[in-house]
Design a protein around this motif. Structure first.
Motif, PDB file in Angstrom:
ATOM      1  N   VAL A  11       0.822  -1.209   0.000  1.00 23.76           N
ATOM      2  CA  VAL A  11       0.000   0.000   0.000  1.00 23.76           C
ATOM      3  C   VAL A  11       0.860   1.266   0.000  1.00 23.76           C
ATOM      4  CG1 VAL A  11      -2.017  -1.055   1.064  1.00 23.76           C
ATOM      5  CG2 VAL A  11      -0.270  -0.060   2.519  1.00 23.76           C
ATOM      6  N   GLY A  12       2.157   1.096  -0.102  1.00 20.97           N
ATOM      7  CA  GLY A  12       3.041   2.255  -0.202  1.00 20.97           C
ATOM      8  C   GLY A  12       3.138   3.075   1.074  1.00 20.97           C
ATOM      9  N   CYS A  13       3.009   2.415   2.212  1.00 17.47           N
ATOM     10  CA  CYS A  13       3.027   3.168   3.471  1.00 17.47           C
ATOM     11  C   CYS A  13       4.435   3.611   3.848  1.00 17.47           C
ATOM     12  CB  CYS A  13       2.438   2.336   4.600  1.00 17.47           C
ATOM     13  SG  CYS A  13       3.407   0.856   4.938  1.00 17.47           S
ATOM     14  N   LEU A  15       6.546   2.075   5.676  1.00 14.14           N
ATOM     15  CA  LEU A  15       6.993   1.646   7.009  1.00 14.14           C
ATOM     16  C   LEU A  15       8.247   0.784   6.917  1.00 14.14           C
ATOM     17  CD1 LEU A  15       3.608   0.869   8.823  1.00 14.14           C
ATOM     18  CD2 LEU A  15       5.107   2.832   9.141  1.00 14.14           C
ATOM     19  N   LYS A  18      11.185   3.097   6.501  1.00 16.43           N
ATOM     20  CA  LYS A  18      11.527   3.730   7.774  1.00 16.43           C
ATOM     21  C   LYS A  18      12.184   2.754   8.744  1.00 16.43           C
ATOM     22  CE  LYS A  18       8.276   7.356   8.892  1.00 16.43           C
ATOM     23  NZ  LYS A  18       7.000   7.631   9.546  1.00 16.43           N
ATOM     24  N   ASP A  19      11.662   1.535   8.811  1.00 21.42           N
ATOM     25  CA  ASP A  19      12.081   0.604   9.855  1.00 21.42           C
ATOM     26  C   ASP A  19      13.338  -0.185   9.537  1.00 21.42           C
ATOM     27  OD1 ASP A  19       9.920   1.371  11.354  1.00 21.42           O
ATOM     28  OD2 ASP A  19       9.514  -0.674  12.048  1.00 21.42           O
ATOM     29  N   ASN A  30       4.789   4.914  -5.097  1.00 27.95           N
ATOM     30  CA  ASN A  30       3.933   4.300  -4.080  1.00 27.95           C
ATOM     31  C   ASN A  30       4.106   2.795  -3.910  1.00 27.95           C
ATOM     32  OD1 ASN A  30       2.504   6.532  -2.943  1.00 27.95           O
ATOM     33  ND2 ASN A  30       1.480   6.722  -4.926  1.00 27.95           N
ATOM     34  N   ILE A  49       6.571  -5.200  10.427  1.00 26.16           N
ATOM     35  CA  ILE A  49       5.841  -3.927  10.376  1.00 26.16           C
ATOM     36  C   ILE A  49       4.925  -3.828   9.154  1.00 26.16           C
ATOM     37  CG2 ILE A  49       7.515  -2.479   9.099  1.00 26.16           C
ATOM     38  CD1 ILE A  49       5.731  -1.471  12.351  1.00 26.16           C
ATOM     39  N   PRO A  51       2.082  -3.735   6.839  1.00 23.67           N
ATOM     40  CA  PRO A  51       0.665  -3.989   7.103  1.00 23.67           C
ATOM     41  C   PRO A  51       0.030  -4.940   6.084  1.00 23.67           C
ATOM     42  CG  PRO A  51       0.943  -1.805   6.153  1.00 23.67           C
ATOM     43  CD  PRO A  51       2.317  -2.346   6.403  1.00 23.67           C
ATOM     44  N   ALA A  52       0.660  -5.074   4.937  1.00 18.30           N
ATOM     45  CA  ALA A  52       0.036  -5.852   3.859  1.00 18.30           C
ATOM     46  C   ALA A  52       0.700  -7.208   3.653  1.00 18.30           C
ATOM     47  CB  ALA A  52       0.079  -5.044   2.564  1.00 18.30           C
TER      48      ALA A  52
ATOM     49  N   ARG B 179      -6.161   1.386  -1.675  1.00 14.98           N
ATOM     50  CA  ARG B 179      -5.736   2.731  -1.293  1.00 14.98           C
ATOM     51  C   ARG B 179      -4.213   2.804  -1.228  1.00 14.98           C
ATOM     52  NH1 ARG B 179      -9.914   5.723   1.594  1.00 14.98           N
ATOM     53  NH2 ARG B 179     -11.828   4.573   1.223  1.00 14.98           N
ATOM     54  N   PHE B 180      -3.664   4.008  -1.277  1.00 20.01           N
ATOM     55  CA  PHE B 180      -2.237   4.130  -1.008  1.00 20.01           C
ATOM     56  C   PHE B 180      -2.017   5.160   0.078  1.00 20.01           C
ATOM     57  CE2 PHE B 180      -2.964   7.268  -4.250  1.00 20.01           C
ATOM     58  CZ  PHE B 180      -2.116   8.309  -3.931  1.00 20.01           C
ATOM     59  N   MET B 181      -0.810   5.166   0.610  1.00 17.72           N
ATOM     60  CA  MET B 181      -0.626   5.903   1.845  1.00 17.72           C
ATOM     61  C   MET B 181      -0.564   7.410   1.665  1.00 17.72           C
ATOM     62  SD  MET B 181      -0.503   5.857   5.032  1.00 17.72           S
ATOM     63  CE  MET B 181      -0.500   4.124   5.380  1.00 17.72           C
ATOM     64  N   GLY B 182       0.344   7.896   0.837  1.00 21.96           N
ATOM     65  CA  GLY B 182       0.479   9.346   0.729  1.00 21.96           C
ATOM     66  C   GLY B 182       1.006   9.941   2.020  1.00 21.96           C
ATOM     67  N   SER B 213      -4.630  -3.826   8.693  1.00 23.87           N
ATOM     68  CA  SER B 213      -3.303  -4.443   8.771  1.00 23.87           C
ATOM     69  C   SER B 213      -3.243  -5.589   9.778  1.00 23.87           C
ATOM     70  CB  SER B 213      -2.249  -3.390   9.133  1.00 23.87           C
ATOM     71  OG  SER B 213      -2.441  -2.942  10.451  1.00 23.87           O
ATOM     72  N   MET B 251       0.137  -4.175  17.772  1.00 18.08           N
ATOM     73  CA  MET B 251       0.588  -3.948  16.394  1.00 18.08           C
ATOM     74  C   MET B 251      -0.073  -2.707  15.791  1.00 18.08           C
ATOM     75  SD  MET B 251       3.051  -5.852  15.781  1.00 18.08           S
ATOM     76  CE  MET B 251       3.362  -5.517  14.056  1.00 18.08           C
ATOM     77  N   ARG B 254       1.849   0.177  17.271  1.00 15.76           N
ATOM     78  CA  ARG B 254       3.182   0.283  16.660  1.00 15.76           C
ATOM     79  C   ARG B 254       3.122   0.873  15.265  1.00 15.76           C
ATOM     80  NH1 ARG B 254       7.261  -4.485  16.075  1.00 15.76           N
ATOM     81  NH2 ARG B 254       8.240  -3.112  14.550  1.00 15.76           N
ATOM     82  N   ARG B 255       2.174   0.391  14.478  1.00 17.72           N
ATOM     83  CA  ARG B 255       2.102   0.895  13.107  1.00 17.72           C
ATOM     84  C   ARG B 255       1.701   2.369  13.074  1.00 17.72           C
ATOM     85  NH1 ARG B 255       0.032  -4.412  11.459  1.00 17.72           N
ATOM     86  NH2 ARG B 255       1.884  -5.545  10.749  1.00 17.72           N
ATOM     87  N   ASP B 258       4.750   4.378  14.134  1.00 25.52           N
ATOM     88  CA  ASP B 258       5.777   4.446  13.090  1.00 25.52           C
ATOM     89  C   ASP B 258       5.351   5.349  11.941  1.00 25.52           C
ATOM     90  OD1 ASP B 258       7.249   2.676  14.513  1.00 25.52           O
ATOM     91  OD2 ASP B 258       7.736   1.393  12.803  1.00 25.52           O
ATOM     92  N   LEU B 259       4.067   5.284  11.636  1.00 17.15           N
ATOM     93  CA  LEU B 259       3.541   6.035  10.505  1.00 17.15           C
ATOM     94  C   LEU B 259       3.517   7.530  10.783  1.00 17.15           C
ATOM     95  CD1 LEU B 259       2.265   4.934   7.895  1.00 17.15           C
ATOM     96  CD2 LEU B 259       0.047   5.057   9.011  1.00 17.15           C
ATOM     97  N   THR B 260       3.226   7.879  12.042  1.00 18.35           N
ATOM     98  CA  THR B 260       2.972   9.278  12.358  1.00 18.35           C
ATOM     99  C   THR B 260       4.119   9.923  13.108  1.00 18.35           C
ATOM    100  OG1 THR B 260       1.986   8.619  14.460  1.00 18.35           O
ATOM    101  CG2 THR B 260       0.502   8.821  12.578  1.00 18.35           C
ATOM    102  N   ASP B 261       5.130   9.122  13.460  1.00 20.10           N
ATOM    103  CA  ASP B 261       6.233   9.614  14.287  1.00 20.10           C
ATOM    104  C   ASP B 261       5.778  10.111  15.651  1.00 20.10           C
ATOM    105  OD1 ASP B 261       8.244   8.992  12.463  1.00 20.10           O
ATOM    106  OD2 ASP B 261       7.837  10.806  11.316  1.00 20.10           O
TER     107      ASP B 261
END
Ligand code: SF4
Ligand code: SF4
Ligand code: SF4
Ligand code: SF4
Ligand code: SF4
Lengths: 80, 305
Positions: A11-13, A15, A18-19, A30, A49, A51-52, B179-182, B213, B251, B254-255, B258-261
């Protein structure tokens, strides 16, 4: 290191980008791309980490595992 | 080939989902006889020679438990059908109240209660907790979903009857989501009724508590595709089921972190009604409760009595 990314699942997150302690991934359009697969040290943090569940490392298995309950193993095999 | 569907503590939605096979049902009954299903036919007890029995619903009272034992004895293959059967499902949420409170509410406090307010004594006694069927009987297969979605059942039921094997994805809802994250900036948690999410970006990134997730797929990410966050009705994703130190709550935290700092502690402060937003479908499962990091034990202790 042979790292596969399931492009449909990702999903292009970012993570994993980053990790990953070794900066193996980059996001391109993406989707995560393992641009430095040979730097990978096989910690599998990225698997945890994601999600998908989009990542696959061919031929790597976690060296030390937590004990998994026998009941859980039984159930895991039977989820269809 | 004889098949049966037993009902325990559930809403019968899983049996209706089987009827949602529509015209494919004709092929099913060509290959197999449905010999017992209290929802769709007038047969009171299961015969003793069932090939495949599906059991839907959780175990909440003594009758459920007896019926589960009986259908197990009567069938060669027993399949847990739906999230109530697999993980306790919404029936498990009853564990958030004491049995006394539940009976008082249902027979005295709801608007439709009889005016005499008498709590009947001729109904099967409740057990001290809810159970997933796998907690109490040997189960051969689990099919999750509340209810399992039609497209999935269309693949799995004919294959089961024919004895075929199928290759199906074993990934999370996110893997099926389009969907994608952006970019994620100034993240704060939104309640479901706040605002209208945009259709392109990940709902979690937009601040909605989407459980995609941590949830097993097979629904084609039906809710996120209709602009609704996933609330986890397919039960936990298999990595969460498998790993003792991973749980729905930790989880997700954690996600998000990590996503939002944002530090995990800050994320946790924003979460609300964890029992219903995170564990709505798994609270009645011993396997999910037994995880070291599970919050289920605390949630049940907090609300009960
Ligand atoms: S296994 Fe570890 S080092 Fe290798 S790509 Fe994943 S996070 Fe990076
Ligand atoms: S963590 Fe998974 S979903 Fe996110 S970018 Fe990496 S591969 Fe894609
Ligand atoms: S899993 Fe959902 S649809 Fe099936 S019986 Fe339980 S509540 Fe009803
Ligand atoms: S968290 Fe929800 S919206 Fe985001 S990718 Fe996963 S399923 Fe889709
Ligand atoms: S998206 Fe989530 S809540 Fe919706 S059907 Fe799928 S698993 Fe259930």
């Amino acid at each position: 290191m042979d790292i596969r990314v399931d492009k449909d699942a990702c999903v292009g997150c970012g993570l994993c980008v980053k990790d990953c302690p070794m900066h193996v991934y980059e996001l391109q359009d993406n989707v995560s791309v393992p641009v430095r697969p040979n730097d990978c040290m096989g910690c599998l943090s990225c698997h945890e980490i994601c999600p998908a569940q989009a990542l696959e490392h061919r031929g790597i298995y976690p060296a030390r595992r937590h004990y998994i309950d026998i009941k859980v193993c039984e159930m895991l095999r039977k989820v269809i | 080939m004889k098949i049966a569907i037993e009902e325990l503590a559930g809403c019968s939605g899983c049996t209706i989902a089987v009827l949602d096979l529509h015209e494919m049902l004709l092929d099913v009954i060509e290959a197999a006889d449905i010999v017992y299903s209290p929802v769709i036919m007038d047969v009171k007890e299961p015969p003793g020679d069932i090939d495949i029995a599906f059991v839907t619903g959780a175990v909440r009272n003594e009758e459920n438990h007896e019926r589960l034992k009986k259908i197990r004895r009567c069938s060669k293959t027993l399949v847990a059908l739906g999230t109530c059967a697999c993980y306790g499902g919404i029936s498990g949420l009853s564990m958030l109240s004491s049995n006394e409170d539940l009976f008082r509410y249902i027979y005295q406090e709801v608007e439709t209660a009889k005016p005499d307010g008498v709590i009947p004594t001729d109904v099967p006694p409740f057990l001290y907790r809810a159970f997933a069927v796998g907690d109490l009987a040997k189960i051969d297969y689990y099919i999750t979903g509340c209810p399992p979605k039609e497209a999935f059942l269309r693949e799995i039921i004919p294959a089961m009857i024919a004895g075929d094997t199928l290759e199906l994805s074993r990934k999370s809802v996110c893997s099926e989501c389009d969907r994608f994250m952006g970019p994620v900036e100034n993240w704060s948690l939104k309640h479901r009724h706040e605002g209208v999410p945009d259709r392109e970006h990940c709902l979690l990134g937009q601040g909605y508590l989407c459980l995609g997730s941590v949830t097993f797929g097979r629904c084609g990410a039906a809710c996120p595709k209709n602009n609704i966050p996933c609330h986890g009705c397919n039960g936990p994703s298999l990595d969460i089921l498998r790993e003792p130190c991973r749980d729905i709550y930790n989880m997700m935290v954690r996600r998000i972190s990590d996503l939002t700092d944002k530090p995990a502690k800050e994320v946790e402060k924003e979460l609300y009604d964890v029992a219903h937003t995170m564990y709505a479908f798994t609270i009645g499962s011993l396997i999910m409760e037994d995880k070291e990091t599970s919050k289920i034990r605390d949630l049940v202790k907090e609300r009960g009595r």
